[in-house]
Design a protein around this motif. Structure first.
Motif, PDB file in Angstrom:
ATOM      1  N   UNK A   1     -66.222 -74.080   5.918  1.00 58.58           N
ATOM      2  CA  UNK A   1     -64.909 -73.673   5.412  1.00 58.58           C
ATOM      3  C   UNK A   1     -63.898 -73.995   6.512  1.00 58.58           C
TER       4      UNK A   1
ATOM      5  N   UNK B   1     -65.583 -77.985  14.447  1.00 60.65           N
ATOM      6  CA  UNK B   1     -65.532 -76.636  13.867  1.00 60.65           C
ATOM      7  C   UNK B   1     -64.370 -76.513  12.878  1.00 60.65           C
TER       8      UNK B   1
ATOM      9  N   UNK C   1     -68.725 -68.455  14.962  1.00 60.67           N
ATOM     10  CA  UNK C   1     -69.264 -69.712  15.485  1.00 60.67           C
ATOM     11  C   UNK C   1     -70.359 -69.517  16.540  1.00 60.67           C
ATOM     12  N   UNK C   2     -70.230 -68.614  17.520  1.00 57.69           N
ATOM     13  CA  UNK C   2     -71.291 -68.507  18.539  1.00 57.69           C
ATOM     14  C   UNK C   2     -72.510 -67.676  18.112  1.00 57.69           C
TER      15      UNK C   2
ATOM     16  N   UNK D   1     -57.766 -64.632  18.602  1.00 60.20           N
ATOM     17  CA  UNK D   1     -59.155 -64.463  18.169  1.00 60.20           C
ATOM     18  C   UNK D   1     -59.231 -64.066  16.695  1.00 60.20           C
ATOM     19  N   UNK D   2     -58.264 -63.260  16.267  1.00 68.10           N
ATOM     20  CA  UNK D   2     -58.307 -62.746  14.895  1.00 68.10           C
ATOM     21  C   UNK D   2     -57.663 -63.679  13.888  1.00 68.10           C
TER      22      UNK D   2
ATOM     23  N   UNK E   1     -70.874 -65.882  10.087  1.00 69.74           N
ATOM     24  CA  UNK E   1     -69.788 -66.852  10.040  1.00 69.74           C
ATOM     25  C   UNK E   1     -69.196 -67.126  11.430  1.00 69.74           C
TER      26      UNK E   1
ATOM     27  N   UNK F   1     -60.442 -69.656  13.345  1.00 70.82           N
ATOM     28  CA  UNK F   1     -61.859 -69.726  13.015  1.00 70.82           C
ATOM     29  C   UNK F   1     -62.675 -69.618  14.304  1.00 70.82           C
ATOM     30  N   UNK F   2     -62.142 -70.229  15.365  1.00 67.13           N
ATOM     31  CA  UNK F   2     -62.774 -70.132  16.671  1.00 67.13           C
ATOM     32  C   UNK F   2     -61.736 -70.474  17.726  1.00 67.13           C
ATOM     33  N   UNK F   3     -61.936 -70.015  18.957  1.00 71.87           N
ATOM     34  CA  UNK F   3     -61.023 -70.444  20.017  1.00 71.87           C
ATOM     35  C   UNK F   3     -61.739 -70.537  21.361  1.00 71.87           C
TER      36      UNK F   3
ATOM     37  N   UNK G   1     -65.321 -60.826  19.862  1.00 72.86           N
ATOM     38  CA  UNK G   1     -65.333 -61.400  18.518  1.00 72.86           C
ATOM     39  C   UNK G   1     -66.087 -60.494  17.539  1.00 72.86           C
TER      40      UNK G   1
END
Lengths: 590, 183
Positions: A154, A149, B89-90, A124-125, B87, A128-130, B38
């Protein structure tokens, strides 16, 4: 049209629909269904790496050199955790990756099953997304969303964690067909008022400078073309970060060289004394700014970035412009032309006079030697002998990386792959493998250090298996050179564990892998040896034995300002007395 | 030329000189697994403060949750937090309720107090003054329920302490903007 298939088939189908032709991976229990689907197809080349970290860096090299999304496929548990360094590297340097990880079956999640780890929790850290896909019905959407995504806004790495039972389940696959993401819609175009304000500031500037970064490269080749156009239109000087090299040609008249900790004297002094700084796709990181409270004190600053959170993060700017570099540069060129703007030429001429005085310092100069190969000389010769070829350069991390950035010159974007933000030793060889796969006919060279190269040396096996003629050019000084340089600066020259003891014989090591090994220690023989490397049709490890004590200059010591640089002392063999240069506060920094 | 007095570190000098402020941020997110992690991870990872955090689904059909975060920091830091949250995403929307609009903030607390005799009478009197309701009572204890701004709850808890405070459970701040328009 939606088609019924298994989750594993959806993965491969989605990769094809996303235009993926190469993936990097390593099989294991939790991804076997996907590997079985790969077995039955020929559209996608799967490159078997020797360690999952290698897969991540190879995907980065592939992505950075081609502008496409890099894809890797690994198993659960250790497969996933081994990618962490590569994912973090991609996050720091904004490289688009999609990393597909296998996971234990849904009903075993949380039971400490064999090769289970909390992949989405751990990543997660550093992504950018998971996503953790618990239902095969969500899989097609998530697969396409991941590419969207990773590559928009960016760019960055995205992880999709797919439990084994989901890979076996059947569901309906839907093709990408215009992904409409619920929340993620990066702003590409800037407000016209901001563009006009920027153009006005540029027309009035007396001592302007462009400070560009990796964002220009990420925006695509068009952004580099527009940047060149804007520089030509305005006549302003331009410098770039490590990540942005090649966006403006090093052979261009307005080029000041790289800036920052090991940047040129003229670039850093121009940054310090400018009255207008135009930051394009760069993020004011600490290697660039040096001491923040003394950073370019007299300038107005324009910051163009697609990531709103980069603006005012480290340095307060006067005019933020949120948008894609390419779009913003296009608007700047258009408005500059439409309003028939021109630079304040007398002031600009005076500014160039000043810059040329800094240039005259020749801050990249070093003491030449006819006895030992100076590392700078090695890079200069490598550049001289390869500059007219279709060449891609990767590096590891350390002194050799800085010498490569200083002495190898790039005239095109996407030709230079290096680990800037994270500073990952072991990046260069797998990245070279990725770049070579994206450009099979090109000359791909990893400029390496003898310590860094050992961190992912196992990928030599990959290079051999896929007949990838990557060249590894090791500047071997038998030290972790940058560590040693800092120990010299900060710790009284006590070289604690920075000597590379018990090194392998790199020529024999090359031969053991089935590659060619070349060694050179004589400056007089260097050119011929480099030619031999270039002309060999296959991977080469070149063990270039260089001066063991050379340090990397110029340098802004930690805690110092841009106009407080250390230059190499060319008069004395002993070199600079480094011990007393950094003060107590500076010593706290990295 | 800026010459700040003895910065804590040469790197962090430029933006951290301003005074600390408290802000309430309202974050509208997709109610998907991991979204809270998150948001919280962003705060811990970048060294931001969380003073209170409230989260619940607010639109079931659209799977939307609202996270209300009370945080503190220099104005530049608050600005950073705002944009870092955007920033993710969700995340649909981030609103700084402290700066953007007139807003209402409320928190609910349950306060357990133990005592006999005079203390018991004092507790009841104070509860009435604070419009706290009794939701549980024994011969030697009360549980009060009260809602209001966090400061009011702090005050009530402080008053109960000498009387026989046992423990407190608070919900954290929920906030909304005044008037007919949405946040």
């Amino acid at each position: 049209m939606s088609k019924e298939m298994t989750g594993a088939e959806m993965v491969v189908e989605a990769l094809k629909d996303q235009g993926v032709d190469t993936i990097f991976g390593y099989p294991g229990g939790a991804v076997l269904p996907i590997y079985d689907v790969l077995f039955h197809q020929e559209k996608i080349l799967h490159v078997l790496v020797r360690h999952e970290q290698g897969a991540a860096h190879a995907a980065e090299g592939y992505a950075r050199s081609s502008g496409k999304v890099g894809v890797l496929l690994v198993t659960s548990g250790p497969g996933a955790t081994n990618t962490i360094t590569g994912l973090t590297d991609a996050l720091m340097d904004s490289i688009p990756l999609v990393c597909i990880t296998g996971q234990v079956p849904t009903h075993l999640i949380g039971s400490d099953a064999f090769q289970e780890c909390d992949t989405v929790g751990i990543t997660r850290h550093c992504t950018k997304h998971n996503y953790l896909v618990k239902n095969v019905a969500d899989l097609p959407r998530i697969l396409h969303e991941a590419f969207y995504v990773a590559s928009t806004g960016r760019p960055g790495p995205v992880v999709i964690d797919i439990p084994k039972d989901v890979q076996f389940s059947r569901g309906f696959y839907t093709p990408p067909a215009g992904v409409a993401h619920k929340t993620y819609h990066p702003k590409l175009d800037a407000d016209l008022s901001a563009i006009q304000a920027a153009v006005e500031m540029m027309a009035q500037a007396k001592r302007p400078i462009f400070y560009t970064g990796g964002g220009v490269i990420n925006s695509g080749p068009a952004a580099s073309t527009l940047l060149r156009e804007l520089v030509a239109l305005t006549g302003f000087p331009i410098t770039s970060t490590l990540m942005g090299l090649g966006a403006y040609p090093a052979s261009g008249a307005n080029w000041l060289g790289m800036l920052g900790m090991h940047g040129t004297f003229e670039a850093n002094n121009a940054m310090h004394d400018c009255d207008l700084m135009i930051a394009v796709g760069s993020r004011f990181d600490d290697r660039i700014t040096g001491r923040l409270d003394a950073f370019s004190p007299g300038s107005k600053k324009i910051h163009i970035d697609i990531d709103r959170s980069s603006i005012n993060k480290n340095v307060k700017v006067d005019l933020p412009i949120v948008g894609d570099c390419g779009h913003v540069l296009e608007a700047l060129v258009r408005v500059w032309r439409a309003e028939a703007k021109h630079a304040d030429q007398p002031s600009l001429d005076a500014w160039w006079d000043e810059i040329n005085q800094w240039r005259a310092k020749k801050s990249l100069a070093y003491r030449a030697s006819s006895k030992t190969i100076k590392p700078q000389y090695a890079v200069q010769r490598l550049y001289a002998l390869t500059q007219n070829k279709d060449v891609y350069i990767t590096t590891e991390v350390g002194q050799h990386q800085m010498w490569a950035a200083q002495h190898y010159h790039f005239d095109e974007p996407n030709r230079w792959m290096t680990s800037g933000g994270l500073g990952t030793m072991g990046y260069g060889l797998p990245a070279a493998i990725g770049a070579q796969l994206a450009h099979p006919k090109a000359l791909v060279i990893d400029i390496a250090g003898e310590a860094s190269i050992l961190m992912n040396i196992q990928e030599m096996s990959t290079a051999i298996q896929y007949r990838l003629p990557v060249k590894i050019f090791i500047l071997n000084n038998e030290y972790m050179g940058m560590v040693r340089q800092w120990q010299e600066l900060l710790h009284g020259g006590r070289y604690s564990h920075s000597y590379s003891e018990a090194l392998p014989d790199f020529v024999k090591l090359a031969e053991a892998f089935g590659a060619k090994g070349i060694r050179c220690s004589d400056p007089a023989l260097l050119d011929a040896a480099i030619e031999e490397m270039i002309n060999y049709d296959g991977p080469v490890i070149f063990d270039c034995l260089v001066d063991k004590v050379e340090n990397c200059f110029p340098m802004i010591p930690s805690g110092k300002a841009h106009n407080d640089m250390l230059l190499a002392d060319l008069s004395d063999d002993a070199g600079l007395e480094l011990g007393s240069i950094i003060d107590e506060k500076g010593k706290m920094l990295v | 030329m800026n010459t700040p007095a003895s910065p804590p570190s040469p790197y962090s000098a430029a933006l951290s000189s301003s005074k600390i402020e408290s802000h309430t941020l309202s974050v509208l997110v997709d109610n998907e697994p991991g979204v809270l992690a998150r948001v919280v991870g962003l705060f811990s990872g970048r060294g931001y403060n969380i003073e209170s955090l409230t989260v619940a689904e607010v639109a079931h059909a659209e799977h939307l949750s609202r996270i209300t975060i009370a945080t503190s920091g220099a104005p530049e830091t608050i600005d950073q937090i705002h944009h870092q949250l955007e920033r993710l995403v969700p995340v649909h929307q981030v609103t700084d309720l402290t700066t953007s609009a007139r807003s209402l903030e409320r928190e609910l607390a349950m306060v357990k107090v133990r005592g006999r005799g005079e203390n018991r009478a004092d507790a009841l009197q104070l509860a009435e003054a604070f419009r706290a309701r009794i939701i549980d009572a024994t011969t030697e204890s009360f549980i009060f329920e009260l809602s209001g701004k966090p400061g009011k709850i702090d005050e009530f808890v402080d008053l109960m302490r000498p009387i026989g405070l046992v423990e407190v459970s608070r919900t954290g701040v929920a906030a909304i903007s005044r008037g007919p328009e949405p946040i």
